[in-house]
Design an enzyme around this catalytic site. Structure first.
Site, mmCIF file in Angstrom:
data_model
loop_
_atom_site.group_PDB
_atom_site.id
_atom_site.type_symbol
_atom_site.label_atom_id
_atom_site.label_comp_id
_atom_site.label_asym_id
_atom_site.label_seq_id
_atom_site.Cartn_x
_atom_site.Cartn_y
_atom_site.Cartn_z
ATOM 1 N N ASN A 52 17.517 -29.560 25.344
ATOM 2 C CA ASN A 52 17.438 -29.640 26.804
ATOM 3 C C ASN A 52 18.003 -28.329 27.348
ATOM 4 O O ASN A 52 19.215 -28.133 27.331
ATOM 5 C CB ASN A 52 18.250 -30.845 27.295
ATOM 6 C CG ASN A 52 18.332 -30.917 28.815
ATOM 7 O OD1 ASN A 52 17.632 -30.186 29.515
ATOM 8 N ND2 ASN A 52 19.179 -31.790 29.320
ATOM 9 N N LYS A 67 18.060 -27.354 30.339
ATOM 10 C CA LYS A 67 18.605 -27.508 31.694
ATOM 11 C C LYS A 67 18.085 -26.358 32.581
ATOM 12 O O LYS A 67 16.959 -25.902 32.390
ATOM 13 C CB LYS A 67 20.132 -27.598 31.642
ATOM 14 C CG LYS A 67 20.598 -28.674 30.643
ATOM 15 C CD LYS A 67 22.046 -29.000 30.695
ATOM 16 C CE LYS A 67 22.364 -30.078 29.659
ATOM 17 N NZ LYS A 67 23.754 -30.513 29.691
ATOM 18 N N HIS A 103 18.963 -38.346 32.837
ATOM 19 C CA HIS A 103 20.088 -37.534 32.348
ATOM 20 C C HIS A 103 21.272 -37.719 33.301
ATOM 21 O O HIS A 103 21.090 -37.852 34.519
ATOM 22 C CB HIS A 103 19.674 -36.057 32.277
ATOM 23 C CG HIS A 103 20.674 -35.241 31.529
ATOM 24 N ND1 HIS A 103 21.841 -34.808 32.101
ATOM 25 C CD2 HIS A 103 20.700 -34.820 30.231
ATOM 26 C CE1 HIS A 103 22.542 -34.137 31.196
ATOM 27 N NE2 HIS A 103 21.869 -34.130 30.043
ATOM 28 N N GLU A 156 23.244 -35.701 34.538
ATOM 29 C CA GLU A 156 23.301 -34.722 35.634
ATOM 30 C C GLU A 156 22.366 -35.135 36.770
ATOM 31 O O GLU A 156 22.661 -34.892 37.950
ATOM 32 C CB GLU A 156 22.964 -33.317 35.090
ATOM 33 C CG GLU A 156 24.105 -32.787 34.220
ATOM 34 C CD GLU A 156 23.674 -31.862 33.091
ATOM 35 O OE1 GLU A 156 22.547 -31.357 33.126
ATOM 36 O OE2 GLU A 156 24.487 -31.667 32.156
ATOM 37 N N GLU A 191 24.263 -40.327 25.658
ATOM 38 C CA GLU A 191 25.007 -39.103 25.951
ATOM 39 C C GLU A 191 26.274 -39.465 26.727
ATOM 40 O O GLU A 191 26.220 -39.644 27.954
ATOM 41 C CB GLU A 191 24.162 -38.145 26.800
ATOM 42 C CG GLU A 191 22.918 -37.660 26.115
ATOM 43 C CD GLU A 191 22.481 -36.302 26.657
ATOM 44 O OE1 GLU A 191 22.245 -35.411 25.848
ATOM 45 O OE2 GLU A 191 22.404 -36.130 27.885
ATOM 46 N N GLY A 235 28.696 -30.716 27.453
ATOM 47 C CA GLY A 235 29.105 -29.369 27.852
ATOM 48 C C GLY A 235 30.602 -29.142 27.818
ATOM 49 O O GLY A 235 31.101 -28.147 28.329
ATOM 50 N N SER A 261 27.688 -32.039 23.169
ATOM 51 C CA SER A 261 28.363 -31.046 22.326
ATOM 52 C C SER A 261 27.961 -31.144 20.858
ATOM 53 O O SER A 261 28.778 -30.925 19.958
ATOM 54 C CB SER A 261 29.880 -31.135 22.490
ATOM 55 O OG SER A 261 30.243 -30.863 23.832
HETATM 56 P P1 13P Z 1 25.619 -30.095 25.465
HETATM 57 O O1 13P Z 1 24.991 -30.142 24.092
HETATM 58 O O2 13P Z 1 25.664 -28.716 26.040
HETATM 59 O O3 13P Z 1 26.942 -30.797 25.493
HETATM 60 O O4 13P Z 1 24.652 -30.910 26.435
HETATM 61 C C1 13P Z 1 24.184 -32.143 26.048
HETATM 62 C C2 13P Z 1 23.131 -32.570 26.989
HETATM 63 O O5 13P Z 1 23.395 -32.823 28.154
HETATM 64 C C3 13P Z 1 21.755 -32.651 26.490
HETATM 65 O O6 13P Z 1 20.920 -33.306 27.371
#
Ligand code: 13P
Length: 253
Positions: free
Chosen positions: A9, A11, A96, A98, A168, A174, A214
């Site tokens: 992803n 983003k 997601h 976010e 997740e 992150g 992560s």
């Molecule tokens: P990270 O791997 O950067 O923690 O992000 C995970 C994520 O949100 C994948 O959709």
């Protein structure tokens, strides 16, 4: 048979030229080094998708990171599932954290998005996850159950069978904080038990449940070795071609 999937992803990262270059690197490494039947997917910004779908072939599949819940119409600035499908995408991330947090996407809205994605032949990567507070309060199983019930359990069995679930934990996204393999397996087993309860043993066994948060080349092997973890949804590490390819290869290690 459950599919093993590693999905990146990106983003809101990479401009067009950077995206093409990074994706080409990923395709080259994965093509040369991947063995086995694991599926690699990159979920890129919308403006990249048309070009990437011509570069990836069967080696790296393409996904979007969101879609609108309506078929078409006066929704300035939005992108429909039909448009995403029309440029060769096979996957779309829905729900997601976010999107839930910054765009106030509710379970009910995500249920609509999931339905329209399926109607256009896209495979939803449906995300669920608890915040740190919810984990610390100890009510996270209830939270996850609610996200499943209100997000995807309205689907009939034939539609649900096409969905991929991604767990997740919000506190691991992150942050560099990964759920331990035991913590992740505990939740994945819980999710699968909820799937058994709603759709029966066979559908539950065949549903891929990915871990995200992560995930990197160092911790992927231990996570993916867990019985109910069928791959990963990778954020930061999918922006580095070597790291992403190494995570894809982990299934053969
Ligand atoms: P990270 O791997 O950067 O923690 O992000 C995970 C994520 O949100 C994948 O959709």
């Amino acid at each position: 048979m459950r599919k093993k999937i590693v999905a990146g992803n990106w983003k809101m990262n990479t401009d067009y030229a950077e995206g093409i270059s990074l994706f080409s690197e990923i395709v080259n490494i994965v093509r040369d080094e991947k063995k086995g039947d694991q599926i690699a997917v990159i979920c890129a910004p919308f403006i990249h998708l048309n070009s990437l779908s011509k570069l990836g072939g069967d080696t790296v599949k393409i996904g979007a990171q969101n879609c609108h819940q309506n078929e078409s119409g006066a929704f300035t600035g939005e992108i429909s599932a039909k448009m995403i499908k029309s440029v060769g995408c096979e996957y779309v991330i829905i729900g997601h954290s976010e999107r839930r947090q910054y765009f106030a996407e509710s379970d009910a809205l995500l249920a609509e998005k999931t339905k329209i994605a399926l109607a256009h032949g896209l495979i939803p990567l449906f995300c669920i996850g608890e915040t740190l507070d919810e984990r610390n309060n100890g009510n996270f199983f209830e939270i996850l159950k609610g996200q499943l019930e209100n997000g995807v359990f309205g689907l009939d069995e034939a539609d649900f069978a096409k969905v991929v679930i991604a767990y997740e934990p919000v506190w691991a996204i992150g942050t560099g904080l990964t759920a331990t393999a035991e913590q992740a397996q505990e939740v994945h087993a819980f999710i699968r038990s909820e799937l058994v309860y709603r759709y029966g043993e066979e559908v539950a066994e065949d549903t891929s449940i990915l871990y995200g948060g992560s995930c990197n080349p160092k911790n992927a092997a231990e996570l993916f070795a867990q019985k109910d973890i069928d791959g990963g949804l990778i954020g930061g590490a999918s922006l580095k071609s070597r790291d992403f390819a190494d995570i894809v290869k982990t299934f053969n290690a």
